[in-house]
Scaffold this motif. Structure first.
Motif: not given
Length: 81
Positions: A43, A46-48, A51, A75, A79
């Motif tokens: 996770r 994936k977030q990096r 971003a 994603q 959410r």
């Protein structure tokens, strides 16, 4: 120019897109690359990656950029959906 902390992620995604893209059209390759990232990346990675899309020069290939964009869209749908 100094290296960005996420350059390794960018390099990995470009390589995955290249490997999964052989013989496929760009959209199919991007979808396969996105699916790989969803399945195998942690996770925080994936977030990096998502971003990094805000950076003006990500260094992503066209297929890798499309895959990262698909990932971000999926994603967001999870959410809000």
């Amino acid at each position: 120019m100094s290296a960005h902390p996420d350059d390794n992620l960018i390099s990995m995604l470009n390589q995955i897109a290249l490997n999964l893209g052989g013989g496929r059209d760009e959209e199919s390759a991007a979808t396969a690359t996105c699916r790989h990232v969803e399945t195998f990346w942690a996770r925080p990675m994936k977030q990096r990656l998502m971003a990094s899309l805000a950076r003006p020069e990500t260094g992503l290939s066209a297929t890798a950029h499309r895959a990262a964009t698909l990932l971000a869209k999926r994603q967001e749908e999870r959410r809000t959906g």
